[in-house]
Structures are given as C-alpha cells and as structure tokens.
Design a protein around this motif. Sequence first.
Motif, PDB file in Angstrom:
ATOM      1  N   LEU A   1       0.956  -1.192  -0.037  1.00 36.01           N
ATOM      2  CA  LEU A   1      -0.135   0.076   0.078  1.00 36.01           C
ATOM      3  C   LEU A   1       0.952   1.128   0.056  1.00 36.01           C
ATOM      4  CD1 LEU A   1      -2.914  -0.122   2.526  1.00 36.01           C
ATOM      5  CD2 LEU A   1      -3.099  -0.281   0.176  1.00 36.01           C
ATOM      6  N   HIS A   2       0.410   2.166  -0.807  1.00 37.02           N
ATOM      7  CA  HIS A   2       1.178   3.698  -0.829  1.00 37.02           C
ATOM      8  C   HIS A   2       0.089   4.425  -0.956  1.00 37.02           C
ATOM      9  CE1 HIS A   2       5.381   2.057  -1.376  1.00 37.02           C
ATOM     10  NE2 HIS A   2       4.612   1.222  -2.282  1.00 37.02           N
ATOM     11  N   SER A   3       0.270   5.991  -0.880  1.00 33.81           N
ATOM     12  CA  SER A   3      -0.833   6.889  -0.854  1.00 33.81           C
ATOM     13  C   SER A   3      -0.415   7.788  -1.777  1.00 33.81           C
ATOM     14  CB  SER A   3      -1.245   7.069   0.384  1.00 33.81           C
ATOM     15  OG  SER A   3      -2.454   7.966   0.259  1.00 33.81           O
TER      16      SER A   3
ATOM     17  N   LEU B   1       4.245  13.460  -2.139  1.00 37.20           N
ATOM     18  CA  LEU B   1       4.421  12.405  -0.951  1.00 37.20           C
ATOM     19  C   LEU B   1       3.893  11.069  -1.102  1.00 37.20           C
ATOM     20  CD1 LEU B   1       4.300  15.186   1.620  1.00 37.20           C
ATOM     21  CD2 LEU B   1       6.246  14.593   0.395  1.00 37.20           C
ATOM     22  N   CYS B   2       4.150  10.192  -0.053  1.00 36.86           N
ATOM     23  CA  CYS B   2       3.434   9.161   0.036  1.00 36.86           C
ATOM     24  C   CYS B   2       3.034   8.995   1.451  1.00 36.86           C
ATOM     25  CB  CYS B   2       4.396   7.898  -0.019  1.00 36.86           C
ATOM     26  SG  CYS B   2       3.563   6.153   0.547  1.00 36.86           S
ATOM     27  N   ALA B   3       1.587   8.838   1.629  1.00 40.89           N
ATOM     28  CA  ALA B   3       0.817   9.005   2.789  1.00 40.89           C
ATOM     29  C   ALA B   3       0.722   7.820   3.678  1.00 40.89           C
ATOM     30  CB  ALA B   3      -0.228   9.933   2.825  1.00 40.89           C
ATOM     31  N   GLU B   4       1.160   6.790   3.287  1.00 43.01           N
ATOM     32  CA  GLU B   4       1.040   5.188   3.751  1.00 43.01           C
ATOM     33  C   GLU B   4       2.236   4.819   4.156  1.00 43.01           C
ATOM     34  OE1 GLU B   4      -1.877   3.161   5.134  1.00 43.01           O
ATOM     35  OE2 GLU B   4      -2.689   4.168   3.282  1.00 43.01           O
ATOM     36  N   LEU B   5       2.360   4.255   5.468  1.00 41.89           N
ATOM     37  CA  LEU B   5       3.678   3.803   5.936  1.00 41.89           C
ATOM     38  C   LEU B   5       4.025   2.634   5.097  1.00 41.89           C
ATOM     39  CD1 LEU B   5       5.736   4.276   8.006  1.00 41.89           C
ATOM     40  CD2 LEU B   5       4.316   3.027   9.629  1.00 41.89           C
ATOM     41  N   CYS B   6       4.804   2.862   4.416  1.00 42.76           N
ATOM     42  CA  CYS B   6       5.245   1.604   3.372  1.00 42.76           C
ATOM     43  C   CYS B   6       6.622   0.963   3.614  1.00 42.76           C
ATOM     44  CB  CYS B   6       5.056   2.110   2.097  1.00 42.76           C
ATOM     45  SG  CYS B   6       5.933   3.422   1.727  1.00 42.76           S
ATOM     46  N   GLY B   7       6.938   1.296   4.800  1.00 42.82           N
ATOM     47  CA  GLY B   7       8.574   0.525   4.919  1.00 42.82           C
ATOM     48  C   GLY B   7       9.563   1.386   5.529  1.00 42.82           C
TER      49      GLY B   7
ATOM     50  N   ALA C   1      11.820   3.375   4.439  1.00 43.07           N
ATOM     51  CA  ALA C   1      12.554   4.418   3.653  1.00 43.07           C
ATOM     52  C   ALA C   1      11.393   5.206   3.125  1.00 43.07           C
ATOM     53  CB  ALA C   1      13.376   4.228   2.445  1.00 43.07           C
ATOM     54  N   HIS C   2       9.961   4.963   3.918  1.00 44.85           N
ATOM     55  CA  HIS C   2       8.779   5.549   3.366  1.00 44.85           C
ATOM     56  C   HIS C   2       8.971   7.315   3.397  1.00 44.85           C
ATOM     57  CE1 HIS C   2       4.629   7.178   4.011  1.00 44.85           C
ATOM     58  NE2 HIS C   2       5.178   7.761   5.425  1.00 44.85           N
ATOM     59  N   GLY C   3       9.674   7.775   4.462  1.00 45.50           N
ATOM     60  CA  GLY C   3       9.710   9.176   4.308  1.00 45.50           C
ATOM     61  C   GLY C   3      10.354   9.771   3.419  1.00 45.50           C
ATOM     62  N   LEU C   4      11.345   8.759   2.548  1.00 46.57           N
ATOM     63  CA  LEU C   4      12.243   9.504   1.462  1.00 46.57           C
ATOM     64  C   LEU C   4      11.448   9.229   0.302  1.00 46.57           C
ATOM     65  CD1 LEU C   4      15.312   7.644   2.700  1.00 46.57           C
ATOM     66  CD2 LEU C   4      14.626  10.119   3.042  1.00 46.57           C
ATOM     67  N   MET C   5      10.335   8.864   0.324  1.00 42.01           N
ATOM     68  CA  MET C   5       9.542   8.494  -1.036  1.00 42.01           C
ATOM     69  C   MET C   5       8.855   9.791  -1.484  1.00 42.01           C
ATOM     70  SD  MET C   5       6.800   5.362  -1.502  1.00 42.01           S
ATOM     71  CE  MET C   5       5.769   5.441  -2.767  1.00 42.01           C
ATOM     72  N   ARG C   6       9.756  10.561  -2.186  1.00 39.41           N
ATOM     73  CA  ARG C   6       9.286  11.882  -2.412  1.00 39.41           C
ATOM     74  C   ARG C   6       9.378  12.251  -3.965  1.00 39.41           C
ATOM     75  NH1 ARG C   6       9.921  16.431   2.293  1.00 39.41           N
ATOM     76  NH2 ARG C   6       8.571  17.259   0.597  1.00 39.41           N
TER      77      ARG C   6
HETATM   78 CU   LIG Z   1       4.941   5.567   2.048  1.00 37.77          CU
END
Ligand SMILES: [Cu+2]
Length: 230
Positions: free
Chosen positions: A134-136, A169-175, A177-182
Amino acid sequence: MWVITLIVGVWFVAAEGILLWFTFRYRKKDGVRAAYVPGKSFRQTGWILIPCVAILVCDLAIDAFGERVWKTIKEKVPPAQLQIGVEGRQWAWTFTHPGKDGILGSPDDIVIPNEIHVPVGENVAFTLGAADCLHSFWVPELRLKQDAVPGRHIQGWFRATRPGSYGVLCAELCGVAHGLMRGTLYVDTEADYERWLDSRIAAQPASQAAAFQAAPTPAPQPAPKTGGKS
Ligand SMILES: [Cu+2]
C-alpha cells in the motif's frame, strides 16, 4: 489554512487547558481517598455517552454535507486533456507521460521516476497502481490524496491552477524509507510543458522504444469505480 488552524487551535488549547486544570485540581492529597465511580446512574455514564453521541452526530453531519463534493471529486473523472500513469513502489514514484501522440500505453511513452509534469489549468486524469504494498499518492497543496493498492488500477484526476513545483509524498507507512519517497509535481505553462516534452523525447534512448515493444507494459484499464475513501 488559517481558518482550519484557528478552529483546531482553539479546541486544542481548550482541551489541553482543561486536562492540565483537572490534573492539578484532583491530584493526590494526603488524607483524601479517591472515590470509586461505578457508573450505575445516567448522571455518571452521561459524561461518556453524551460526548460520544455528539461526536457521532458531527461525523454523520460532515459525511452528509460532504457527500455531493465527494461524488463530484472522487467518483467522476471529467474529460481530461492529459492521461498519466502513476505507480508507487518501495520507495519511489514512477510517472508515465504519453509522448507526442498523447496516448498512454504506446511506444513513445516517457517513464520518469519522481518527476511529473502537467500543463496548468488542464484536467489531468491518472491511473494509480502499486507494485508491492500500500502507498498513498499525496500532493498536499492540491488537496489530492488517494491510496494505491496492489492489484488495482485506480482512476483519479486533478487540475492544477497555479504554475510552480509541488511536493509529491506517500501518505501510507510503506516501509523503512517511506519518508524518503518523494517526488515533484511541476505545473508548467502550456509552452513550458511542450518544451519539456520535446526535451524528454530528445533525451529518450532509442532502446526504450524497442524494449517497450519487446515487453509492453499493460495499458491502464479504465476502472468502473474510483477508489474508496482514504
Ligand atoms: Cu509510504
């Protein structure tokens, strides 16, 4: 934004103030035993039941008043001048733009990580997918947020009204490096968009078109329904 900050801020300060006041007012004192409240009378349980019902009523009212907007924004995709593909994966966004033919899913598609270009003031429809979990897909400035679900192609749309660059951004905690998914959404003028498209086509390695023909990516399937609330 200031209206929301004000509304939320007033309640935040009031709630924290009451919490602090109760903490000091009813703190442990020598010789005073805490009372056991069994909650047998409505006078006692009402302190929980009445706020619960009030919150439920507010929630349902927000749902009812928002229904028309939800239907307009989320359940119908209006005719769009541009169709793009968006795919989330750990931990990047892949954007697919149609090339000069304007058709997504054809050999001149342009596939770029973390960079999306759209012309200002035009309806952009997107097909959203997820490669692994899941991503957002979230562009806060556009109030655009839609979950990406593996195995589904979700249709959505937006219209950016001001040129500039905006964070994706990605608004779904996806792992981890989620915070770097930009990524970045560039809202270009029509001329700038055409210029960018030309430069990408010129930079496109000839091998990409050949690779595409060898293993074509599936064209986005028009889904009968858009994604659910998220
Ligand atoms: Cu994410």
